[in-house]
Scaffold this motif. Structure first.
Motif, mmCIF file in Angstrom:
data_model
loop_
_atom_site.group_PDB
_atom_site.id
_atom_site.type_symbol
_atom_site.label_atom_id
_atom_site.label_comp_id
_atom_site.label_asym_id
_atom_site.label_seq_id
_atom_site.Cartn_x
_atom_site.Cartn_y
_atom_site.Cartn_z
ATOM 1 N N PHE A 154 -40.465 -14.404 -26.042
ATOM 2 C CA PHE A 154 -40.334 -15.752 -24.792
ATOM 3 C C PHE A 154 -39.359 -16.143 -24.783
ATOM 4 C CE2 PHE A 154 -41.868 -19.749 -23.207
ATOM 5 C CZ PHE A 154 -42.483 -18.986 -21.898
ATOM 6 N N PHE A 155 -38.401 -16.087 -23.655
ATOM 7 C CA PHE A 155 -37.246 -17.437 -24.107
ATOM 8 C C PHE A 155 -37.762 -17.870 -22.549
ATOM 9 C CE2 PHE A 155 -32.796 -18.113 -22.244
ATOM 10 C CZ PHE A 155 -31.969 -19.030 -23.566
ATOM 11 N N ALA A 156 -37.597 -19.432 -22.978
ATOM 12 C CA ALA A 156 -37.360 -20.304 -21.923
ATOM 13 C C ALA A 156 -36.485 -21.694 -21.680
ATOM 14 C CB ALA A 156 -38.659 -20.671 -21.276
ATOM 15 N N LEU A 171 -37.354 -16.576 -18.495
ATOM 16 C CA LEU A 171 -37.613 -17.815 -17.847
ATOM 17 C C LEU A 171 -36.512 -19.277 -18.207
ATOM 18 C CD1 LEU A 171 -41.364 -18.599 -18.718
ATOM 19 C CD2 LEU A 171 -40.385 -17.164 -17.018
ATOM 20 N N ILE A 172 -35.532 -18.870 -16.874
ATOM 21 C CA ILE A 172 -34.406 -19.854 -17.156
ATOM 22 C C ILE A 172 -34.593 -21.023 -15.382
ATOM 23 C CG2 ILE A 172 -33.430 -18.568 -18.462
ATOM 24 C CD1 ILE A 172 -31.577 -17.356 -16.751
ATOM 25 N N ARG A 173 -35.553 -20.860 -14.665
ATOM 26 C CA ARG A 173 -35.543 -21.600 -13.518
ATOM 27 C C ARG A 173 -35.161 -23.113 -13.442
ATOM 28 N NH1 ARG A 173 -38.715 -20.617 -8.242
ATOM 29 N NH2 ARG A 173 -39.566 -22.057 -7.569
ATOM 30 N N ARG A 174 -34.640 -23.486 -12.570
ATOM 31 C CA ARG A 174 -34.029 -24.577 -11.879
ATOM 32 C C ARG A 174 -32.520 -25.262 -13.468
ATOM 33 N NH1 ARG A 174 -36.372 -27.339 -7.958
ATOM 34 N NH2 ARG A 174 -37.816 -26.526 -6.851
ATOM 35 N N ASN A 175 -31.343 -24.317 -13.217
ATOM 36 C CA ASN A 175 -30.739 -24.977 -14.146
ATOM 37 C C ASN A 175 -29.327 -25.085 -13.313
ATOM 38 O OD1 ASN A 175 -31.344 -25.123 -17.409
ATOM 39 N ND2 ASN A 175 -32.339 -24.415 -16.804
#
Length: 1013
Positions: free
Chosen positions: A276-278, A302-306
């Motif tokens: 799990f990587f976020a 999960l790397i949303r909103r960067n």
């Protein structure tokens, strides 16, 4: 529950018991004490806890058989070694005597309703291995000092409580600790570097607290850590490289902080066991390292909103284990077909459940390989890109719950097999170029709760099969070319409670009486169609209705009496129809009404002069030539001149009563006019609170924001922070913005009063709406003040214009020249309203991009009235010897503040200058605080390029279509001209906002013609 007398009796018996059973009976007394402190046991979890005297003055020692109690120590038989009462719904506090259970090894009181502090006596339980007090309501210190003696403790779990303070150094004594979980408390301070001394740690969960500062690099020494969760705090700066070198990590969650930097290129090799990587909701930038394709165990990415950019590695899914893949709201791109290869590798992931590509720079034709994605897919969102092509073969994804393709360039027809998506709950295909008819099969998705297919080229009729969508709460099929009648079937959907929007089509026929079945619906918009007949009286059954728009149709007849039953109606627009008859008096009695437009009908008779009819800013009756009377600002003829003969007859017949009525009417009218022109000199917040706005409590705000969690923080200003929160309003869940005032700052309290005084007087579609306020005490007894405002979902204009400095990674490329023009017009209309359409006028004093919020349709809303000025109050003070010192002070933000000369105070001319700078910033993409050649300002920089070199300074992301020279002549040149006219040094030379609005409307019309040609 054991009464106090019974407990005392047991203790007395213990004192007389033999020495051989001293410890057993001591454990018994502790357990009875534990039960005594439990005040609520609805599930009867402690019903078996009883101690009886068997007639021999010996207490029963069968407590080892009691529910939740274990005595498993062979060396100390009969001693309590474990208490396990997880999820028993117990209420009360933990007995302070629990530390006398000296052989206790495990205590699990999680998922109860326990209050109070963690007992310090637990420090005496030196055999304790596991302490799980999670999911309760415990308060006080996280880890009292005496607990530092628990050298054998391995698991310490107190997540989801109300514990406060910093992470105490006493924890450093727990060298055997393997699991530390303090998630969702109210901890402050920094993450201590001494955590690296707890070398046995395998799981660290510090999520959702108020921790700040940097992540200490020493944590990289914890080589056994498999889980590191620190999301939802206020951590900032880059992540130490040592964290990415902990090869044992399986779960790494850094979401919702303010972390920055880029990821190491070899991260996929350094984290071979990562599952799990976020990093969502941070400020990370750079590329996705291609080495992630070597992370063979990776399931969640999960790397949303960067602010990540570049290409997505083509082999990102080659290991086939991905289940969640979320890269939305970044700056990833595709410009040619081979750059979509990552989608082909994701086809290998047979367990993929979520694919999120929303709001990036993906352009071109969607590859047909999307049809080969996992059949386990439940969430597919590729909205807000520039993806073209057709959609087909969607029916195979029968586990889809959410499908959003909105704001793209898709064409073709909607596939018939879309009806096979039986699990779908949210479907958004809006703002594309779909054509053809709405498939009848859409009605087969019976679990659908939100349907949006607006702003397409769909034609034909609305299928009656949509009436089978019994779970549908929101339907928006506006802005298409639909015709025919409104099906009765869709007006009988019981779950339709949020929105029914069918506007801007070519629907005909009458409004079905079945509309009265929608008695829980909040908003109905049937405007801009060809509807005929009368407005059905059944509309009165929609008692929860807050918005009703029927304008732009061919409706006839009188306003129905049923409208009187709409007691919470806020926005009513019936303009541009053929309505007749008088204006019903009951409209003035609907206290919640803040917008009423009855213009361009054939209404007749007297206009009421109370309630909403006394407010010119929220009322429109123009285009009704047979109306008379009403407040003077409406400028209708006197009803006496229209019906003079009838009134003369009444005067003769009822002379005395008529005279009295006339005098009463005159006095009422005089008072109304007097009230309108009376100087507004009162600044107390109770004026605001005494209106229809209901106060809200501090506890409600605290609950709505998860104790003002940093994860809910969405912005900050000069006098406080803004949080996102959710409330139950009229039995519906609503999202709001909560502006909490920092009363420790000088001028904060005055700013709150100023904002209240301004917001209570204004209502406009381009101004952020205030919902309510909170003024009271917080949980510490300190003064607390907050404003609850409508939540505008698309961030600020500043975030859109300057994507490199924002948190949400929105891209300025989405703001075309036409979009910028529309936003500029929205702001100008708002300022025109403040300056010209209300009395006394209001000066905003802080117009800048960060105070302009954009909604889902990119409509601009002006916010933050903390520096606002009500002009007539200042004039009144001057005329009566008052001293309003701040009226002559320079207000606003550096770069947007006008060059006030000697003798000039705060005025509407200052807003005009700030607006001019704002418009220049929108056109050039440069901030007024940026560096310019020769030390010039943004205004001077533009003046040097005006009028022949404007294309050179135009923001490259302000895209447009059409002939370039025509766009320059008819759009760009006039917009720069307006901006410079607003930025004149002399206030007297600046153009007024009503003229700005008029000019921008003309430019917008020319721009639309050019862009469409």
């Amino acid at each position: 529950m054991v009464p106090m007398l019974s407990l005392l009796a047991h203790i007395l018996l213990l004192a007389s018991s033999s020495v051989s059973i001293y410890h057993v009976n001591d454990d018994l007394s502790v357990l009875l004490s534990f039960k005594y402190y439990i005040k609520n046991d609805p599930g009867q979890a402690l019903s078996s806890w009883d101690a009886t005297d068997n007639g021999t003055n010996n207490l029963s020692t069968d407590f080892c058989r009691w529910n939740g109690i274990a005595c498993n120590d062979r060396r100390h038989p009969g001693r309590v070694t474990a208490i396990r009462l997880r999820g028993s719904d117990l209420g009360g506090t933990i007995s302070p005597h629990i530390g006398n259970l000296t052989q206790l090894q495990h205590i699990d009181l999680s998922q109860n309703n326990l209050l109070g502090e963690i007992p310090v006596s637990l420090g005496s339980c030196t055999e304790l291995r596991t302490m799980n007090l999670s999911v309760n309501q415990l308060s006080g210190s996280l880890f009292p000092d005496p607990l530092g003696h628990l050298s054998k403790l391995k698991v310490f779990n107190v997540r989801h409580n109300n514990l406060t303070g910093v992470i105490p150094i006493t924890l450093s004594n727990l060298t055997a600790l393997t699991n530390l979980s303090v998630e969702s408390n109210n901890l402050q301070g920094q993450i201590p570097s001494w955590l690296c001394n707890l070398t046995s740690l395998a799981a660290i969960d510090l999520a959702h607290n108020g921790l700040d500062g940097h992540i200490p690099s020493e944590l990289g020494k914890l080589t056994k850590v498999a889980t590191l969760m620190i999301q939802g705090n206020q951590l900032e700066g880059p992540v130490p490289a040592s964290i990415f070198n902990i090869s044992s990590i399986q779960h790494l969650d850094l979401r919702f902080n303010q972390l920055s930097g880029s990821l190491p290129l070899d991260i996929g090799f350094q984290l071979p066991n990562i599952l799990f990587f976020a990093t969502s909701g941070n400020q990370f930038e750079g590329l996705i390292p291609a080495s992630f394709s070597n992370a063979s165990a990776l399931e969640s990415f999960l790397i949303r909103r960067n602010q990540y950019h570049g290409l997505i590695p083509r082999d990102i899914g080659i290991q086939c284990n991905l289940k969640l893949f979320s890269v939305g709201y970044n700056q990833f791109q595709t410009s040619q077909p081979r750059e979509w290869d990552f989608l082909t590798s994701l086809n290998n992931c047979s367990k993929l459940q979520l694919l999120d590509l929303e709001q990036n720079n993906f352009v071109g034709i969607m590859p047909v390989t999307i049809a080969n994605l996992s059949k386990e897919l439940t969430w597919l969102t590729i909205a807000r890109n520039q993806i073209a092509g057709t959609i087909a073969e969607l029916g195979m994804f029968q586990k889809l719950i959410m499908l959003t393709l909105g704001d793209n360039l898709f064409t073709g027809t909607l596939p018939v097999d879309i009806g096979r998506l039986r699990s779908l709950q949210i479907l958004d295909l809006s703002h594309n170029r779909f054509e053809g008819q709405i498939p009848q099969s859409l009605g087969n998705i019976t679990g659908l709760s939100k349907l949006s297919i607006s702003n397409n080229y769909l034609n034909g009729t609305i299928p009656t099969s949509l009436g089978k969508l019994r779970a549908l709460a929101s339907m928006d099929i506006s802005c298409n070319f639909l015709s025919g009648r409104i099906p009765q079937e869709i007006l009988s959907i019981p779950a339709l409670t949020i929105l029914l929007k069918l506007s801007n089509n070519a629907l005909s026929g009458s409004i079905p009486t079945q509309i009265g079945h929608l008695n829980n619906l909040i908003a109905i918009d049937l405007s801009m169609n060809k509807l005929t007949g009368e407005i059905p009286d059944d509309i009165g059954s929609c008692v929860q209705l807050q918005l009703l728009h029927l304008q732009g149709n061919i409706l006839q007849g009188k306003l129905p009496k049923g409208l009187e039953k709409l007691g919470v109606l806020e926005n009513l627009d019936l303009s541009r129809n053929n309505l007749i008859g008088p204006i019903p008096e009951f409209l003035e009695r609907i206290k919640t009404l803040n917008h009423l437009n009855l213009s361009f009908n054939n209404l007749s008779g007297p206009v009421p002069d109370t309630g909403i009819f006394c407010n010119a800013t929220i009322l429109s009756l123009t285009g009704n030539s047979m109306l008379c009377g009403g407040p003077p600002f409406l400028q209708f003829p006197s009803c006496a001149s229209v019906h003079s003969q009838h009134r003369m007859h009444l005067l003769i017949v009822f002379c005395i009563p008529g005279t009295l009525i006339f005098l009463l009417f005159s006095i009422t009218t005089y008072c109304c006019i007097k009230r309108r022109v009376k100087p507004n000199i009162v600044y107390q917040e109770n004026l605001f609170l005494s209106e229809a706005h209901e106060r809200i409590s501090y506890n409600q705000l605290r609950s709505a924001t998860q104790s003002f969690s940093p994860a809910n923080l969405i912005g900050s200003g000069s006098f406080g922070n803004v949080y996102i929160g959710t409330f139950i309003i009229d039995e519906n869940l609503a999202t709001v913005a909560i502006k909490v005032i920092n009363l420790n700052l000088r001028g904060a309290s005055r700013s709150f009063l100023t904002e209240c005084n301004a917001l209570r007087r204004i209502r406009h579609r381009n101004l952020v709406k205030v919902i309510t306020v909170c003024s009271g005490l917080d949980h510490n007894g300190d003064e607390f003040k907050a404003l609850v405002l409508e939540f505008i979902c698309n961030g600020s204009l500043d975030e859109w214009l300057h994507p490199n400095t924002m948190e949400n990674s929105m891209t300025a490329k989405r703001l075309s020249l036409m979009r910028r023009l529309c936003i500029a017009l929205d702001v100008a209309v708002a300022l025109e309203y403040l300056h010209h359409n209300i009395e006394p006028p209001i000066v905003h004093s802080d117009i800048k991009p960060s105070n302009i919020l954009l909604d889902d349709d990119l409509v601009a809303h002006v916010t933050d009235f903390g520096l606002a000025k009500i002009m007539y109050a200042e004039v009144w003070n001057k005329n009566h010897g008052g001293n309003e010192s701040s009226s002559l002070a320079v207000k606003g933000t550096i770069g947007y503040v006008p060059p006030y000369g000697s003798g000039y105070g705060v005025s509407t001319d200052g807003d005009i200058y700030s607006y001019g700078v704002l418009l220049l910033e929108m056109l050039t993409g440069k901030r007024p605080t940026d560096s310019f050649d020769h030390g010039t300002s943004l205004v001077s920089y533009v003046k040097m390029a005006y009028p022949n070199k404007l294309l050179e300074i135009l923001d490259v992301s302000a895209t447009y279509s059409g002939n370039t020279q025509d766009v320059i002549d008819l759009v760009i040149h006039p917009m720069f001209g307006i901006a410079l006219a607003c930025c004149q040094d002399s206030p007297r030379q600046r153009i007024k906002m009503d003229y700005v609005v008029e000019e921008l409307k003309a430019i917008k019309k020319a721009c639309a013609a050019l862009m469409g040609s």
